[in-house]
Scaffold this motif. Structure first.
Motif, PDB file in Angstrom:
ATOM      1  N   SER A   1      11.735  -4.031  -5.196  1.00 52.03           N
ATOM      2  CA  SER A   1      11.264  -4.762  -6.247  1.00 52.03           C
ATOM      3  C   SER A   1      10.374  -3.932  -7.206  1.00 52.03           C
ATOM      4  O   SER A   1      10.203  -3.998  -8.542  1.00 52.03           O
ATOM      5  N   THR A   2       9.188  -3.471  -6.683  1.00 52.55           N
ATOM      6  CA  THR A   2       8.157  -2.759  -7.213  1.00 52.55           C
ATOM      7  C   THR A   2       8.833  -1.479  -7.982  1.00 52.55           C
ATOM      8  O   THR A   2       8.583  -1.072  -8.961  1.00 52.55           O
ATOM      9  N   SER A   3       9.570  -0.789  -6.951  1.00 55.81           N
ATOM     10  CA  SER A   3      10.021   0.448  -7.508  1.00 55.81           C
ATOM     11  C   SER A   3      10.990   0.219  -8.784  1.00 55.81           C
ATOM     12  O   SER A   3      10.984   0.961  -9.928  1.00 55.81           O
ATOM     13  N   MET A   4      11.760  -0.529  -8.937  1.00 54.51           N
ATOM     14  CA  MET A   4      12.983  -0.860  -9.988  1.00 54.51           C
ATOM     15  C   MET A   4      12.005  -1.275 -11.060  1.00 54.51           C
ATOM     16  O   MET A   4      12.720  -0.707 -12.227  1.00 54.51           O
TER      17      MET A   4
ATOM     18  N   PRO B   1       0.924  -1.332   0.150  1.00 51.31           N
ATOM     19  CA  PRO B   1      -0.031   0.089  -0.036  1.00 51.31           C
ATOM     20  C   PRO B   1       0.786   1.234  -0.268  1.00 51.31           C
ATOM     21  O   PRO B   1       0.290   2.366  -0.527  1.00 51.31           O
ATOM     22  N   PHE B   2       2.078   1.182   0.459  1.00 50.67           N
ATOM     23  CA  PHE B   2       2.906   2.478   0.543  1.00 50.67           C
ATOM     24  C   PHE B   2       3.650   2.629  -0.683  1.00 50.67           C
ATOM     25  O   PHE B   2       4.424   3.903  -0.661  1.00 50.67           O
ATOM     26  N   VAL B   3       3.926   1.892  -1.309  1.00 50.06           N
ATOM     27  CA  VAL B   3       5.007   1.781  -2.452  1.00 50.06           C
ATOM     28  C   VAL B   3       4.469   2.917  -3.691  1.00 50.06           C
ATOM     29  O   VAL B   3       5.466   3.916  -3.686  1.00 50.06           O
ATOM     30  N   PRO B   4       3.216   2.954  -3.916  1.00 49.51           N
ATOM     31  CA  PRO B   4       2.779   4.312  -4.850  1.00 49.51           C
ATOM     32  C   PRO B   4       2.874   5.499  -4.405  1.00 49.51           C
ATOM     33  O   PRO B   4       3.204   6.359  -4.944  1.00 49.51           O
ATOM     34  N   TYR B   5       2.520   5.632  -2.998  1.00 48.49           N
ATOM     35  CA  TYR B   5       2.862   6.958  -2.316  1.00 48.49           C
ATOM     36  C   TYR B   5       4.066   7.317  -2.257  1.00 48.49           C
ATOM     37  O   TYR B   5       4.489   8.512  -2.357  1.00 48.49           O
ATOM     38  N   LEU B   6       5.130   6.374  -1.870  1.00 44.90           N
ATOM     39  CA  LEU B   6       6.580   6.851  -1.755  1.00 44.90           C
ATOM     40  C   LEU B   6       7.111   6.934  -2.955  1.00 44.90           C
ATOM     41  O   LEU B   6       8.002   8.014  -3.134  1.00 44.90           O
TER      42      LEU B   6
ATOM     43  N   LEU C   1       8.792  10.541  -3.343  1.00 45.80           N
ATOM     44  CA  LEU C   1      10.231  10.458  -3.406  1.00 45.80           C
ATOM     45  C   LEU C   1      10.847  10.724  -5.105  1.00 45.80           C
ATOM     46  O   LEU C   1      11.885  11.100  -5.180  1.00 45.80           O
ATOM     47  N   GLY C   2       9.861  10.069  -5.745  1.00 47.88           N
ATOM     48  CA  GLY C   2      10.280   9.803  -7.237  1.00 47.88           C
ATOM     49  C   GLY C   2      10.803   8.372  -7.426  1.00 47.88           C
ATOM     50  O   GLY C   2      11.433   7.960  -6.312  1.00 47.88           O
ATOM     51  N   VAL C   3      10.367   7.754  -8.614  1.00 45.45           N
ATOM     52  CA  VAL C   3      10.624   6.426  -8.448  1.00 45.45           C
ATOM     53  C   VAL C   3      12.097   6.012  -8.535  1.00 45.45           C
ATOM     54  O   VAL C   3      12.355   4.941  -8.235  1.00 45.45           O
ATOM     55  N   GLY C   4      12.876   7.122  -9.149  1.00 47.47           N
ATOM     56  CA  GLY C   4      14.402   6.937  -9.114  1.00 47.47           C
ATOM     57  C   GLY C   4      14.990   6.888  -7.666  1.00 47.47           C
ATOM     58  O   GLY C   4      15.856   5.904  -7.335  1.00 47.47           O
ATOM     59  N   ARG C   5      14.506   7.724  -7.122  1.00 48.81           N
ATOM     60  CA  ARG C   5      15.018   7.987  -5.569  1.00 48.81           C
ATOM     61  C   ARG C   5      14.676   6.819  -4.711  1.00 48.81           C
ATOM     62  O   ARG C   5      15.425   6.379  -3.806  1.00 48.81           O
ATOM     63  N   SER C   6      13.141   6.308  -4.973  1.00 50.63           N
ATOM     64  CA  SER C   6      12.878   5.037  -4.118  1.00 50.63           C
ATOM     65  C   SER C   6      13.824   4.081  -4.333  1.00 50.63           C
ATOM     66  O   SER C   6      14.179   3.328  -3.622  1.00 50.63           O
ATOM     67  N   THR C   7      14.200   3.893  -5.901  1.00 53.59           N
ATOM     68  CA  THR C   7      14.842   2.582  -6.132  1.00 53.59           C
ATOM     69  C   THR C   7      16.081   2.561  -5.532  1.00 53.59           C
ATOM     70  O   THR C   7      16.707   1.508  -5.027  1.00 53.59           O
ATOM     71  N   GLN C   8      16.728   3.712  -5.599  1.00 56.71           N
ATOM     72  CA  GLN C   8      18.041   4.054  -4.863  1.00 56.71           C
ATOM     73  C   GLN C   8      18.182   3.814  -3.477  1.00 56.71           C
ATOM     74  O   GLN C   8      19.074   3.170  -2.996  1.00 56.71           O
ATOM     75  N   ILE C   9      17.092   4.459  -2.590  1.00 57.61           N
ATOM     76  CA  ILE C   9      16.996   4.219  -1.232  1.00 57.61           C
ATOM     77  C   ILE C   9      16.610   2.656  -0.997  1.00 57.61           C
ATOM     78  O   ILE C   9      17.382   2.097  -0.171  1.00 57.61           O
ATOM     79  N   GLY C  10      15.827   2.247  -1.670  1.00 57.58           N
ATOM     80  CA  GLY C  10      15.473   0.861  -1.623  1.00 57.58           C
ATOM     81  C   GLY C  10      16.536  -0.299  -1.527  1.00 57.58           C
ATOM     82  O   GLY C  10      16.596  -1.077  -0.662  1.00 57.58           O
ATOM     83  N   ILE C  11      17.550  -0.173  -2.566  1.00 60.44           N
ATOM     84  CA  ILE C  11      18.459  -1.256  -2.658  1.00 60.44           C
ATOM     85  C   ILE C  11      19.619  -0.892  -1.662  1.00 60.44           C
ATOM     86  O   ILE C  11      20.154  -1.758  -1.081  1.00 60.44           O
ATOM     87  N   LEU C  12      19.716   0.371  -1.254  1.00 54.91           N
ATOM     88  CA  LEU C  12      20.594   0.720  -0.170  1.00 54.91           C
ATOM     89  C   LEU C  12      20.358   0.134   0.919  1.00 54.91           C
ATOM     90  O   LEU C  12      21.184  -0.479   1.863  1.00 54.91           O
ATOM     91  N   VAL C  13      19.288   0.380   1.563  1.00 52.03           N
ATOM     92  CA  VAL C  13      18.518  -0.011   2.681  1.00 52.03           C
ATOM     93  C   VAL C  13      18.584  -1.628   2.731  1.00 52.03           C
ATOM     94  O   VAL C  13      18.825  -2.283   3.781  1.00 52.03           O
ATOM     95  N   LEU C  14      18.134  -2.010   1.783  1.00 47.08           N
ATOM     96  CA  LEU C  14      17.896  -3.478   1.681  1.00 47.08           C
ATOM     97  C   LEU C  14      19.159  -4.340   1.734  1.00 47.08           C
ATOM     98  O   LEU C  14      19.405  -5.385   2.660  1.00 47.08           O
ATOM     99  N   ALA C  15      20.353  -3.807   1.339  1.00 47.45           N
ATOM    100  CA  ALA C  15      21.774  -4.247   1.443  1.00 47.45           C
ATOM    101  C   ALA C  15      22.042  -4.288   2.923  1.00 47.45           C
ATOM    102  O   ALA C  15      22.599  -5.314   3.559  1.00 47.45           O
ATOM    103  N   VAL C  16      21.733  -3.328   3.541  1.00 46.60           N
ATOM    104  CA  VAL C  16      22.103  -3.241   5.118  1.00 46.60           C
ATOM    105  C   VAL C  16      21.238  -4.343   5.834  1.00 46.60           C
ATOM    106  O   VAL C  16      21.804  -5.083   6.767  1.00 46.60           O
TER     107      VAL C  16
END
Length: 390
Positions: free
Chosen positions: A112-115, A59-64, A68-83
């Motif tokens: 995954s949704t963002s990328m 439910p939160f992915v479309p809002y974020l 944030l922008g889909v590019g920024r969401s992808t960037q933040i997502g992969i960095l936090v996921l790696a941690v």
């Protein structure tokens, strides 16, 4: 084309990065099982928290993405996921293991949704398709994570050091590459693209979504249970247990990079039908429980199902009732749910019966997908049509 153009390589590398993390993590599932003295059902229940995390994130992915922008969401997502992928191997008890997998699931769903949305937006803007190749990079990431990891696993006395090395690699490379897509945002919605409940969007691509669920179900099951199948059923050593997933990822990668050419010659329906027949034959090889034949079977399986998901996305994009981005989002969303539910359900089947029976169940799902292609999609779609209507 992708390797020489960072605008395409950068988002494709996110796909690889996600599966590098997953591929490294799955090598240590037998270690986790022995560390906490778990049975297969308990392993499956722990993995179920990853699926719960995905559901929480939806439910939160479309809002974020909009915020944030889909590019920024992808960037933040992969960095936090790696941690976060470091946490399961640092877990001190079963409860903290489940909690860490819940957090990993939330970020996995978000990333995954963002990328996938990011690639779809870039495709539409540049009128240049590379979704299939991006998923090829996902498979390549699994090969890198599990393949290199099968050798590195012997070099680390502590599994957390191995995961820390791979997650650091993901963080550094994506920090460098993400500047090529971080500013990309979705185009403003037009009046006719009103917000609708996701369930209202399922019907036009229902058949495609069910097949995607089955294929992703199989992918997730193989990623999480192929090593345990070889470890328990074939009785190989811990260092050999990753062979099945390594060859599966390799042939999956090759199949996806070559799949567009096959599709142009055969068409989507015949390509998927042939792939599913190959996949069914692969499970017959796997079920022999012989090291060489079973590993060969995992390789054949990767080749068979490699072409299915890109073809489903291609067909979804031709839906007359839905825009390309919405159709692909629905199919990929339902499909990825199968990726997370698969390992969980296999754990319960294995505990109730046996791991061998779990793989028989996967074979039956492949046969079901073939029936859907032949009896549902073939009547709805042909090479002469420009869209699919279900």
């Amino acid at each position: 084309m992708i390797l020489s153009n960072r605008n395409y390589f950068a988002p494709s590398w996110v796909f690889s990065s996600v599966n590098i993390l997953i591929g490294t993590w799955i090598l240590y599932i037998p270690h986790i099982k022995m560390k906490f003295a778990l049975d297969d059902s308990q392993v499956g229940f722990a993995l179920f928290f990853t699926a719960i995390g995905l559901l929480i994130s939806i439910p939160f992915v479309p809002y974020l993405n909009k915020k944030l922008g889909v590019g920024r969401s992808t960037q933040i997502g992969i960095l936090v996921l790696a941690v976060l992928f470091n946490l399961p191997l640092l877990a001190a008890n079963y409860i903290s293991l489940c909690g860490s997998l819940l957090l990993t699931g939330i970020l996995s769903g978000f990333t995954s949704t963002s990328m996938n949305s990011l690639v779809s937006i870039i495709e539409n803007r540049n009128n240049n398709n590379f979704m299939s190749a991006a998923h090829g990079f996902f498979s390549l990431g699994g090969f890198l994570g599990a393949g290199i990891g099968s050798f590195l696993i012997l070099q680390f006395s502590n599994p957390s050091y191995h995961m820390l090395l791979m997650s650091s690699l993901v963080i550094v490379t994506n920090l460098f590459l993400s500047k090529n897509y971080s500013a990309i945002k979705e185009a403003p919605q037009s009046e006719h693209q009103e917000k609708t409940n996701i369930f209202k969007n399922i019907n036009p691509v229902f058949g495609l979504s069910i097949i995607a669920f089955i294929i992703f179900f199989n992918e997730g099951a193989v990623e999480h249970w192929s090593n345990l199948f070889l470890f328990d059923m074939v009785q190989v050593t811990e260092s050999q247990a990753g062979y099945g997933f390594v060859i599966f990822s390799l042939t999956m990668t090759l199949g996806r990079f070559l799949g567009d050419g096959v599709s142009r010659r055969l068409g989507s329906i015949k390509t998927m039908g042939a792939g599913l027949i190959i996949a069914a034959m692969a499970y017959l090889l796997i079920l022999t429980a012989d090291l060489f034949i079973s590993v060969l079977g995992f390789g054949v399986l990767g080749l068979g199902i490699s072409v299915i998901i890109p073809e489903l996305f291609r067909m979804a994009g031709r839906s007359k009732q839905l825009s390309t981005s919405v159709a692909i989002s629905v199919v990929s969303g339902i499909g990825f749910l199968g990726f997370l539910v698969g390992p969980v359900l296999l754990g319960f089947i294995s505990n109730w019966s046996s791991l061998m029976m779990s793989y028989v169940f996967l074979l039956l799902l492949i046969i079901t997908a073939f029936a859907l292609v032949v009896f549902r999609l073939r009547s709805k779609y042909s090479a002469s049509k420009t869209e699919i209507t279900e």
